[in-house]
Design a protein around this motif. Structure first.
Motif: not given
Length: 105
Positions: A25-37
């Motif tokens: 996730m940190t490689e291929y997604f924006h950090p806001k999606y990680c924080l959202l999850i």
């Protein structure tokens, strides 16, 4: 007690899986999606905590004797652990790991 090894196996598998998912996730997604999850998971845990029944708090209350008796009992149990030969290898591992931890300054 027999469930404890299974618990450690599941925790280990969950930790490894979580590390892979987090790396992906940190490689291929924006950090806001990680924080959202991460925040959604926190809300789910809080929601399940609010749904717990009050009678869970009463379980084991008759076994409690107060702070000092429980402290004495715990210290006696810790002192009795020294009779288990395997504990010395665990202590040796913890000490060696603490001594040899690399420091990246």
């Amino acid at each position: 007690e027999k469930l404890q090894p299974f618990c450690w196996i599941v925790r280990g598998m969950g930790g490894i899986t979580g590390a892979f998912v987090a790396a992906y996730m940190t490689e291929y997604f924006h950090p806001k999606y990680c924080l959202l999850i991460y925040s959604i998971m926190g809300v789910m845990i809080a929601f399940s905590g609010f749904r717990l029944s009050k009678k869970i708090d009463q379980e084991g209350i008759e076994d409690m004797n107060g702070f000092w008796p429980d402290l004495k009992r715990s210290l006696k149990e810790i002192w009795e652990i020294r009779r288990i030969p395997e504990i010395y290898l665990v202590i040796l591992f913890i000490l060696l790991r603490g001594i040899t931890v690399p420091k990246f300054n």
